[in-house]
Design a protein around this motif. Structure first.
Motif, short mmCIF file in Angstrom:
data_model
loop_
_atom_site.label_atom_id
_atom_site.label_comp_id
_atom_site.label_asym_id
_atom_site.label_seq_id
_atom_site.Cartn_x
_atom_site.Cartn_y
_atom_site.Cartn_z
N CYS A 1 1.15 43.49 3.60
CA CYS A 1 1.37 44.97 3.82
C CYS A 1 1.04 45.62 2.57
N LYS B 1 7.37 41.70 12.34
CA LYS B 1 6.59 42.57 12.66
C LYS B 1 6.77 43.72 11.74
N SER C 1 10.94 37.49 14.85
CA SER C 1 9.67 37.91 15.03
C SER C 1 9.65 39.49 14.90
N ASP C 2 10.45 40.23 15.41
CA ASP C 2 10.70 41.74 15.32
C ASP C 2 10.74 41.95 13.64
N GLN D 1 -0.16 50.88 9.27
CA GLN D 1 0.55 50.01 10.56
C GLN D 1 1.52 51.00 11.17
N MET E 1 6.61 46.81 18.80
CA MET E 1 7.72 45.97 18.41
C MET E 1 8.13 44.88 19.31
N SER F 1 1.08 49.41 17.11
CA SER F 1 1.46 48.26 17.80
C SER F 1 3.01 48.71 18.44
N MET G 1 4.41 51.25 13.81
CA MET G 1 4.99 50.51 14.87
C MET G 1 6.00 51.31 15.75
N LYS H 1 5.52 44.38 8.13
CA LYS H 1 4.24 44.72 8.06
C LYS H 1 3.80 46.37 8.27
N ALA H 2 4.98 46.99 8.82
CA ALA H 2 4.87 48.42 9.24
C ALA H 2 4.86 49.23 8.12
#
Length: 302
Positions: free
Chosen positions: A18, A75, A71-72, A28, A55, A53, A30, A78-79
């Motif tokens: 990131c 994500k 997994s959230d 990024q 989430m 993207s 989200m 990286k936001a």
């Protein structure tokens, strides 16, 4: 222990990635779930260096009682910006802000006249915001609210990305013009039916009803996975009969057992309205499906 260590290593690597992408000018964006994803795609369409993207997966639907997954969190690590519906829809938001205190969060309920619990007496399910107030959070099902949501996104995005502000603003202006045209078209279609009553499957459509002059007389179920109790079913049947058998509206993918029972007892027709919480990533999908809803209502009320 090994799984936890692997997750920590993965998160650390994502924080490094990131930082590298930010230094390279990559942003990024989200979104928390599908309708906001569609709005953001329109705002950032063709904007250099920005990736949008979602989430949650396109099949997640409304975030009723949604629990964050590992997994959230990966994500979110990286936001550079998180766009949320607000009004209490994302009940996990406090956890996100605690875990990622430097992540800018765009609350798209800002500037919207929210429907509080005591403003809609038929409401059965509401979300609570951070102050504990209960609101209906399905704000996007009013095209004027959609315009406000887009403007809220643009205000934050233009401030965060000044080099791309002109393109972002231009995109938003064009999209808002399309949304305004959509709003006018729905208003014209449903104007002859102003004040008419409908019965819905769950509490997704108060903003649509308020915007376009309809009255939600009853709600068949609180949530997609819940069924009406015999007492509640009887109450809805009596309400439908008293109102002259207004149309009943289920939703895509929902069980229609209650609706079919009520229909058999009253003679009221059963139709389908789309809350626009799942679907494909196409720029015009919100407009097309809102208009589809208007035509379904128009036909049902004839």
């Amino acid at each position: 222990m090994k799984k936890m260590l692997a997750l920590l290593v993965a998160l650390s690597m994502m924080f490094i990635a990131c930082a590298c992408s930010a230094s390279a000018g990559q942003v990024q964006v989200m979104t928390s779930f599908y309708p906001l994803y569609i709005f953001a795609l329109n705002v950032f369409d063709g904007v250099d260096g920005v990736t949008v993207s979602c989430m949650t997966t396109p099949s997640t639907g409304c975030l009723h009682d949604y629990q964050l997954l590992a997994s959230d969190m990966m994500k979110l690590a990286k936001a550079d910006m998180l766009i949320v519906c607000g009004a209490g829809m994302e009940n996990y938001l406090g956890d996100v802000q605690a875990q990622f205190p430097n992540l800018p969060v765009v609350d798209c309920s800002a500037g919207i006249d929210l429907i509080a619990e005591d403003e809609h007496e038929e409401a059965h399910h509401h979300h609570h915001d951070e102050d504990g107030e209960a609101y209906n959070a399905h704000t996007w099902l009013d095209a004027q609210n959609a315009i406000q949501i887009v403007q809220t996104i643009v205000q934050s995005a233009a401030a965060m990305m000044p080099a791309q502000a002109d393109k972002i603003t231009s995109n938003a202006q064009a999209y808002c013009e399309r949304l305004a045209a959509l709003d006018a078209q729905i208003m014209e279609l449903l104007a002859p039916d102003s004040g008419r009553s409908i019965v819905t499957f769950h509490e997704a459509f108060p903003y649509f009803a308020r915007a376009y002059g309809l009255h939600i007389a009853a709600v068949m179920s609180d949530e997609h996975e819940d069924s009406l109790s015999p007492k509640a079913l009887h109450e809805v049947i009596e309400t439908v009969r008293a109102l002259g058998n207004p149309p009943l509206f289920t939703e895509p993918g929902s069980s229609s057992v209650a609706a079919q029972t009520i229909s058999q007892e009253t003679g009221a027709g059963v139709y389908e309205l789309d809350p626009i919480v799942t679907g494909e990533a196409t720029l015009d999908t919100y407009e097309a499906r809102m208009l589809d809803n208007a035509y379904v209502l128009k036909n049902a009320l004839e």
